[in-house]
Design a protein around this motif. Structure first.
Motif, mmCIF file in Angstrom:
data_model
loop_
_atom_site.group_PDB
_atom_site.id
_atom_site.type_symbol
_atom_site.label_atom_id
_atom_site.label_comp_id
_atom_site.label_asym_id
_atom_site.label_seq_id
_atom_site.Cartn_x
_atom_site.Cartn_y
_atom_site.Cartn_z
ATOM 1 N N ASP A 476 5.285 3.849 0.077
ATOM 2 C CA ASP A 476 4.627 3.766 -1.224
ATOM 3 C C ASP A 476 3.652 2.602 -1.305
ATOM 4 O O ASP A 476 2.866 2.513 -2.257
ATOM 5 C CB ASP A 476 5.670 3.613 -2.334
ATOM 6 N N MET A 477 3.702 1.694 -0.332
ATOM 7 C CA MET A 477 2.893 0.469 -0.400
ATOM 8 C C MET A 477 1.709 0.479 0.559
ATOM 9 O O MET A 477 0.778 -0.298 0.391
ATOM 10 C CB MET A 477 3.784 -0.740 -0.083
ATOM 11 N N MET A 478 1.739 1.335 1.578
ATOM 12 C CA MET A 478 0.629 1.363 2.543
ATOM 13 C C MET A 478 0.076 2.777 2.663
ATOM 14 O O MET A 478 0.795 3.711 3.014
ATOM 15 C CB MET A 478 1.079 0.858 3.915
ATOM 16 N N GLU A 479 -1.201 2.912 2.319
ATOM 17 C CA GLU A 479 -1.888 4.190 2.454
ATOM 18 C C GLU A 479 -2.685 4.197 3.760
ATOM 19 O O GLU A 479 -3.100 3.144 4.245
ATOM 20 C CB GLU A 479 -2.830 4.415 1.267
ATOM 21 N N LEU A 480 -2.900 5.376 4.303
ATOM 22 C CA LEU A 480 -3.687 5.532 5.524
ATOM 23 C C LEU A 480 -4.990 6.245 5.198
ATOM 24 O O LEU A 480 -4.979 7.378 4.706
ATOM 25 C CB LEU A 480 -2.899 6.337 6.571
ATOM 26 N N GLU A 481 -6.116 5.561 5.435
ATOM 27 C CA GLU A 481 -7.440 6.151 5.196
ATOM 28 C C GLU A 481 -7.998 6.643 6.524
ATOM 29 O O GLU A 481 -8.134 5.876 7.476
ATOM 30 C CB GLU A 481 -8.393 5.127 4.579
ATOM 31 N N ILE A 482 -8.322 7.932 6.589
ATOM 32 C CA ILE A 482 -8.855 8.534 7.810
ATOM 33 C C ILE A 482 -10.368 8.568 7.702
ATOM 34 O O ILE A 482 -10.923 9.262 6.849
ATOM 35 C CB ILE A 482 -8.305 9.959 8.018
ATOM 36 N N THR A 483 -11.040 7.802 8.567
ATOM 37 C CA THR A 483 -12.495 7.762 8.563
ATOM 38 C C THR A 483 -13.012 8.947 9.351
ATOM 39 O O THR A 483 -12.881 8.994 10.581
ATOM 40 C CB THR A 483 -13.013 6.446 9.186
ATOM 41 N N GLU A 484 -13.603 9.890 8.667
ATOM 42 C CA GLU A 484 -14.021 11.143 9.288
ATOM 43 C C GLU A 484 -15.423 11.052 9.875
ATOM 44 O O GLU A 484 -16.278 11.874 9.601
ATOM 45 C CB GLU A 484 -13.973 12.267 8.250
ATOM 46 N N THR A 485 -15.688 10.024 10.697
ATOM 47 C CA THR A 485 -17.005 9.897 11.324
ATOM 48 C C THR A 485 -16.908 10.098 12.831
ATOM 49 O O THR A 485 -17.904 10.042 13.524
ATOM 50 C CB THR A 485 -17.606 8.508 11.034
ATOM 51 N N SER A 486 -15.704 10.300 13.337
ATOM 52 C CA SER A 486 -15.517 10.467 14.771
ATOM 53 C C SER A 486 -15.081 11.897 15.062
ATOM 54 O O SER A 486 -14.252 12.459 14.353
ATOM 55 C CB SER A 486 -14.463 9.476 15.278
ATOM 56 N N SER A 487 -15.643 12.480 16.155
ATOM 57 C CA SER A 487 -15.299 13.859 16.502
ATOM 58 C C SER A 487 -13.844 13.995 16.942
ATOM 59 O O SER A 487 -13.285 15.083 16.952
ATOM 60 C CB SER A 487 -16.216 14.359 17.632
ATOM 61 N N VAL A 488 -13.215 12.866 17.317
ATOM 62 C CA VAL A 488 -11.814 12.922 17.732
ATOM 63 C C VAL A 488 -10.908 13.348 16.591
ATOM 64 O O VAL A 488 -9.806 13.831 16.793
ATOM 65 C CB VAL A 488 -11.368 11.550 18.304
ATOM 66 N N MET A 489 -11.401 13.195 15.351
ATOM 67 C CA MET A 489 -10.595 13.554 14.189
ATOM 68 C C MET A 489 -10.368 15.062 14.092
ATOM 69 O O MET A 489 -9.524 15.512 13.333
ATOM 70 C CB MET A 489 -11.257 13.053 12.900
ATOM 71 N N THR A 490 -11.121 15.835 14.873
ATOM 72 C CA THR A 490 -10.912 17.289 14.871
ATOM 73 C C THR A 490 -9.869 17.708 15.902
ATOM 74 O O THR A 490 -9.556 18.888 16.015
ATOM 75 C CB THR A 490 -12.233 18.016 15.179
ATOM 76 N N HIS A 491 -9.326 16.751 16.639
ATOM 77 C CA HIS A 491 -8.352 17.079 17.693
ATOM 78 C C HIS A 491 -7.042 17.550 17.060
ATOM 79 O O HIS A 491 -6.547 16.946 16.116
ATOM 80 C CB HIS A 491 -8.094 15.840 18.555
ATOM 81 N N PRO A 492 -6.467 18.635 17.577
ATOM 82 C CA PRO A 492 -5.208 19.156 17.000
ATOM 83 C C PRO A 492 -4.076 18.140 16.991
ATOM 84 O O PRO A 492 -3.231 18.162 16.098
ATOM 85 C CB PRO A 492 -4.881 20.346 17.913
#
Length: 616
Positions: A476-492
């Motif tokens: 509840d205290m730490m959120e994870l922000e995913i920076t969608e600028t890298s093509s690796v983010m499309t990896h399954p």
């Protein structure tokens, strides 16, 4: 003899009684009697005994002869080598079992009245009576694929030949395979097997040879072509079709360039070309036009047209390098700085200096990460009424008293593979602070940015899972922000791990929505519950109605998916008012507060953090 003795005695006594017998006559009678009744039987018995002895001796000799014959027959059959016995004309007199099996196979044809030439054919053009040669290579007449080596042994006493045969078919196959391997190795050493273009080494050798031959009169340019987004093509169409793309591109390049051009495949999707130039093409504009004209815009694959995109790094011969190796190195440098807007990049010395500086900065960055010199700064995120409700954690690096922009050192860290270690250091520091806040009942969440490379790292992913497992309140205290600028983010694998983190309770936010790899498809693949609107959509507000409509539709989309919306990059009151009116849950930007060191919030026993209204 005993039977005749008694009558003789009776006759002699009776004769003596009747008349006086002459002594001489009696002697001869006695001699005759002895000869016929004693001497002759004894002689005959002696002859018979000698004959019996001779018969016994002949039987013994015959037995020995038969034993020797059987022994030599067994030796001939079990020499371990296929063996033939033939006369000088090549007629086969005898063959052991191995020879019969080798020459005739399982059918075991009879060798009677057959000749060697009925079974074997010499490989080389040999004279007749090849069986008289000391060593000859033959093939089986019934099956030319069977190779047999024949060695001759002369039997001088009888004038016959003993021929030892050896089946060399397997050895011959190994030799052929070795020759093919040597040819393959030669191709591997000089050419790319897929496109048959010269590989890196042979490409350089050809160019250096051309330069040595025509150095005084040669002008030219080298350029490296990289097919863009090939990983996506590979993923979409499969490896076999991706290889077809490479092969078709190579053939198109060969057809469109002149015969004087030298083309090679460096590795993967990189091709290099060296083109002799006339005076007109020394101008960059003309050379760029020439290069674009030889690059196919589309390639046919399985009957459909595939749009192609490229990045090109270019260097001039003489000006930018004196040999192939220098030209390739400078083309690589130019290629590093080609981008989506300018696909063709020319080498210049400032690029080299920039790369050198980047390399030096990378060394310093590596040391700074190991020494934990990169610090966490916090930027407040506020609700529409101005109350601080959360923070975003930002990495800041001060090198020699000067702050390096995060976009610069994060990019370098990603290239050097340092992001997982950097993220681990920052997460551990952040968790230590959140633990203190938890004890002080300061319930203000902090969002932590991830670029994707960290989640691909098993150690870092295990750290996140362990932290929330040991400290359930951390979800509840730490959120994870995913920076969608890298093509690796499309990896399954990224999507799989994000789902695991979400199941453990982490809140996941999609940062920079609408840019880079972020898209509507990611809303399906990533289990996010927070959507961040990028600053490029916020900056034109409120004057640009088109951007207002985009932001409004994005907020409605998030609401329909049950997602919280955060707008970043707010710098004016008008922007804040409009976004709050549109239904934005959380606001962030310089209008509310600039980022400040984490130490500002934790100093004096977390005094500043305790002033927040989130303290209970």
């Amino acid at each position: 003899m005993a039977f005749n003795l008694l009558p003789f005695c009776l006759v002699a006594i009776k004769s003596n009684d009747i008349e006086q017998v002459d002594a001489t006559s009696f002697y001869f009678q006695l001699l005759t009697f002895v000869t016929l009744n004693i001497g002759l039987p004894l002689a005959v018995s002696r002859i018979i005994q000698m004959l019996e002895n001779n018969v016994s001796h002949m039987r013994l000799l015959n037995k020995k002869l038969n034993d020797n014959y059987a022994m030599y027959e067994e030796f001939f059959e079990n020499t371990g080598t296929p063996t033939l016995l033939c006369d000088q004309k090549g007629k086969i007199l005898k063959a052991n079992q191995l020879a019969r099996e080798l020459l005739t196979g399982p059918k075991q044809h009879d060798f009677v009245d057959s000749s060697i030439i009925d079974w074997l054919t010499p490989v080389s053009d040999s004279k007749n009576a090849f069986w008289k040669s000391n060593l000859v290579e033959c093939t089986l007449k019934q099956d030319s694929a069977v190779h047999i080596e024949m060695r001759r042994v002369t039997l001088t006493q009888h004038g016959h030949y003993a021929l030892h045969l050896q089946n060399n078919t397997q050895l011959y196959a190994i030799q052929q395979e070795l020759e093919n391997t040597q040819q393959t190795n030669s191709r591997l050493a000089h050419f790319d097997l897929l496109t048959l273009l010269p590989n890196h080494r042979h490409f350089c050798r050809q160019i250096n040879q051309r330069i040595a031959e025509q150095d005084k009169h040669l002008t030219g340019a080298m350029f490296i072509i990289r097919i863009s987004q090939f990983k996506l093509l590979n993923k979409q169409y499969g490896k076999d079709n991706a290889n077809k793309v490479i092969l078709n591109f190579a053939k198109t390049l060969q057809n469109k360039l002149s015969d004087q051009a030298i083309i090679g495949r460096l590795r993967g999707v990189k091709f290099a070309c060296f083109v002799p130039l006339g005076q007109a093409y020394l101008i960059q504009k003309n050379l760029s036009t020439l290069i674009r004209s030889v690059l196919p815009n589309q390639i046919m694959i399985n009957g459909s047209r595939l749009n192609m995109d490229y990045q090109v790094g270019i260097a001039y011969y003489h000006t930018d390098g004196k040999n192939a190796e220098e030209l390739l190195e400078h083309c690589e440098m130019a290629l590093e700085y080609s981008n989506s807007t300018e696909r063709l990049s020319y080498y210049n010395h400032s690029l080299e200096n920039k790369l050198i500086e980047e390399h030096k900065l990378g060394l310093k960055l590596s040391a700074a990460i190991k020494n934990k010199d990169i610090k966490i700064w916090l930027q407040p995120q506020v609700s529409p009424n101005g109350q601080i409700c959360s923070f975003e954690a930002l990495a800041r690096w001060q090198n020699n008293g000067k702050f390096i922009p995060p976009t610069t050192f994060i990019k370098i860290a990603e290239k050097l593979g340092l992001l997982p270690l950097l993220a681990e250091n920052l997460v551990r520091e952040l968790v230590a602070t959140l633990s203190e806040w938890h004890k002080e009942h300061i319930y203000t969440p902090i969002a932590f940015n991830l670029a994707g490379q960290e989640l691909m790292n098993d150690t870092f992913f295990a750290l996140l899972m362990t932290l929330v497992s040991d400290n359930p309140w951390l979800a509840d205290m730490m959120e994870l922000e995913i920076t969608e600028t890298s093509s690796v983010m499309t990896h399954p694998l990224i999507h799989k791990r994000l789902r695991s983190l979400s199941q453990y309770g982490y809140s996941i936010a999609i940062d920079d929505f609408g840019t880079g790899q972020a898209s509507l498809g990611q809303l399906v693949d990533i289990p996010a519950n927070i959507l961040k609107i990028d600053r490029r959509f916020v900056t034109p507000l409120p004057g640009d109605q088109r951007h207002v409509d985009i932001v409004k539709s994005t907020i409605k989309l998030a609401e329909s998916l049950g997602m919280k919306v955060i707008a970043e990059g707010i710098e004016t009151k008008e922007q804040a008012t409009l976004l709050a009116a549109l239904g934005c849950n959380t606001l962030q930007g310089y209008y509310f507060a600039k980022p400040s060191p984490l130490s500002d919030w934790t100093a004096q026993d977390n005094a500043k953090a305790k002033e927040l209204r989130m303290v209970y």
